[in-house]
Every structure is written in structure tokens, then in C-alpha cells.
Design an enzyme around this catalytic site. Sequence first.
Site, short mmCIF file in Angstrom:
data_model
loop_
_atom_site.label_atom_id
_atom_site.label_comp_id
_atom_site.label_asym_id
_atom_site.label_seq_id
_atom_site.Cartn_x
_atom_site.Cartn_y
_atom_site.Cartn_z
CE LYS A 1 -3.84 1.78 2.87
NZ LYS A 1 -4.61 1.55 4.12
CB SER B 1 -7.97 3.28 3.06
OG SER B 1 -7.13 2.75 4.06
CB SER C 1 -8.01 0.45 5.96
OG SER C 1 -8.77 1.62 5.92
#
Length: 501
Positions: free
Chosen positions: A54, A129, A153
Site C-alpha cells: 500500500k 482504504s 482498512s
Amino acid sequence: MPIDFPGGFLPYAEEWEKRISAFIEWRPDAPEPADAAPDGARVPGIAGLPFAVKDNIAVKDFSLSCGSKLLEKFRSPYSATVVRRLEAAGARVIGKTNLDEFGMGSSTDNSALGRTNNPWDTGRVPGGSSGGSAAAVAAGIVPFALGTDTGGSVRQPAAFCGVVGLKPTYGAVSRYGLVAYASSLESAGVLADTVERCRAVFSVIRGPDPLDETSHGAPAAAPPLYPDAGTGRPAAPGGRIGVLSPEAVARALAAAAKDAGGEGGALEAAAQASVLEEETRRGFELAKTRLSGLGYTLVEVEIPSLKYGVPAYYTIATAEASANLARFDSIRYGARPGYAENPDELVDKAREAGFGAEVKLRILLGTFVLRSGFQDRYYLRAQRIRQGIRRGFEALLGDGEYREKAGLDAILMPVFPSRAFGRGPSSLSAFAQKAADLYTCCANLAGLPSLSFPASVEGGLPVGVQILGRACAEGTLLDIAEAYEKKYPFPHPGGYRAFWS
Ligand code: GLN
């Protein structure tokens, strides 16, 4: 040793990437990292495999944009501990994945750098996310990816994309090299194609790190991560699982709205937003039936203080975000305006142009709840609710101050009220998305581990469920999910090919 991409893999990955745009930076040909594993140190299930990270986790010489315009051109001068540990085990980063700006959101659409689509239906969001990481794993581009989980997330995008998502115990994994959003809630987490892989990745990244004072090892009494590695509880099914029924949660919220009288409008709306859609409810019920079929004893449980979980989460998360994001002043790094009269104006203009609307909203909210004279009314109250929620879970699990009590092995909960939602009219409002964080954010408030795994496919989209456990009992959660996966193998989206064994 360079990664050996199997024949046909690169065109396969590029074809998928055209459809889902999971990556902010795609570099399968990145040079070997300096501390790559010597052959003897290579870990099975990890070594020789590519992984994705990420884009709010530092990887040396890669992008570290956090999905923000302010950091779009920034490249990291060093790697996070989690990344270095995986590289030292023989795995290699092949790209950085898209996310909601600074991890703030539930769809990945809050990224300033592009949209990511769900591999099951490209008209829908991948969740967030960590949506880019989840989508990349679901499409088979990487066997595993790293994400961060502050309020759900890792687990929510895992559920939307039909992969495994682990949020470890707070502090079980180093946060060194993670760009902080809400430090007291946050954990690096794993998204993986199988439970076995998730376990292997967690075994490599966990453990104390001198560069993160909040990191710690598992105590000797914790269940072993690998069932055969100790004398702890057996991996064979037979434990007791509490079921937190979504109906009970919705009832508690509705009652709270009533108590609040004229001021209960938001609670009322939150009660509606937390009701499960029909397909998600079916998936949840199926998971219950299957787990009892596997030999687990299921008992209904309730945690009344959960009804205030979302307001407490957003109070604490925004308070910490307003402090953490103060460092982005574009003085030493970050995008700058073309012209500024003086340093103050430079900072103002850089933040005005660099941050998206959701980030600004949260900085304002955080500043509001922390302003002098009002801390007792918001921030300290949220901390008390947080303690109540933690104690609620610990009392059920026989953990913390309830260690003397016999407790449940895990608690089963929905991950999110709906499956992956669409865009435009079929989207969820920003308020409904926040209200729906109820089922995930409580694990972060309590600091406890939670694992999300695909329970079923309903109406062509995956439905995930999560199991939450005692501190440092990730092993127990992985055992339960593995028993489920063995009997009911996890599904894949159409066009998926397994390149990584
Ligand atoms: N949806 C939550 C939020 O927007 C989750 C964030 C996270 O875990 N990073 O804050």
C-alpha cells in the site's frame, strides 16, 4: 536472486491492471534490494514471490504518495520494517498500490491519484482504504500484499474483493515506515490469497522492533502461531465462538437514538446504515451454519457499548490525524505552490492545494474535538467509551483483567453491512460509509486482532465475515479460518489464474 515470473504472468498481470488500476506504481523489474535474503534465510510460502505494498508504507526508492497530490512525486529514502523483513525472507516488492488519501475512506475513491475497480465487477469499488492491495491479490497479480488497518482498512477491502485480511493485535507488528494516520489505532496488516499464506506473512513481519517502541512480541502463554509448534490449544475445531448479531447491534443503536430524543438524528441514521443488506445477511448466516457444522459451539453475545463505537472512533482518529498530518508543510518535501509571499503563505497554499476534501474535513474535525476547554466533552469521553468497548470484548474472551474467567475463543461479526458498492446512484453516502465502520473499528479501539475471510458468494459478489480474538491470539483466528477454507475453498473472480503456489 531475481524473481522468476512464470510464463504468461506479465501479460496476465498487465491485462488485469488495465481493468482494475490497482497500482500507483508498477515495477516488476525493480532492482534487487540491498538486504535481499541470502539463500539460507528464505522462508517457504514467501521466498521467490512478488508482493505489493500500500502506498502509505515506505519502500526504498519507490513512491510514497499516500494517494495524495501533496506527496505525488515523493520517493521514499528507506523501507519500513515490515517490508525489510519480507525482503529478508526472499520476497520482492513489484509495486505500490492505490488507497484512500492517507487511509481515510472505505472505497479507495478518496485517492487523488486515480480509481481502483473491484475485480469481481469493475463497476464497483474494491473497498478501502487498502483497496489497491485487496484488488491486486483478488486478481491473482500478487499472492499477498501489505495494507494498514486503522478502522477496518484491511478487513473491509478483503471482504469486498474475496481475499483473506488480517489486522493483528496492536503493537504485534512494527509501524516503523508507515505514514501515520491515527497512531493509537493503526496496525500494518496482511491481505492474502489463502489463510496459510496469511499465516506465513504474519510470522515473518511480527515481533518487536527497536525502531518502534510500541511493538512487542507475543507472551509465552499466547496460542502458538503454528498449531503444531507448541502445546497450546489444538488446531482441530471444537472451540466456542460468540456471535455478535447485527440485529442486536441495530437494536442498541435504535434505542440510543430514542434516548437521545431530538438529538438522536445521527444515531437513528447510523442505526439504519448498520442494518445488513439481504445478501450480506445470508452470507453471515451461512458462515454460522458452516462453523457449527465444523464442530464449533456458537453462542449469541452482546456488547452494549458498541453503539458508540463509531463516534468514539471518529473522535479519536480525527484528533490523532490532525496532529499527525501537521508535518506536511511542503517545506522539506512535498508539492509546493508556484509562488508564495512568505513561509506561512507557502504552507497554507501547499495544504490547500495538496489535501483532498476528506482529509481537510478530518483535520478540521480533529482540531475541533481537541480545542482547549472542550477535551472533556469529546476526546476524553471517546477514550472512556474506548475502554468500555475493550472491556466488553475482554469480558467475553476472558482476556485482560478477565483473564481468570473462562472465555470464548473468538467472536464472529459481519465486516460491513453491504457487499462491494457501486459508484454514482448505487454508491453509499459519505455518512453511511462512516456509520458502516461500526463492525470493523471496534477491533482497533480494543487493540485486538481480527481476521476477515470470504464466507460465500452472494449475487456474484463475495461476502466476508470476521473473527476477533484475544490479544496475541492470531494463531487461533487463523486456525478457525483455515478449517473453514479447507472445507469451503475460497472463490475467485472470473478470469483468475493461480500463478503462485
Ligand atoms: N473507513 C475507515 C476510515 O475512513 C477506515 C480507515 C482505515 O482503517 N485506515 O477511517
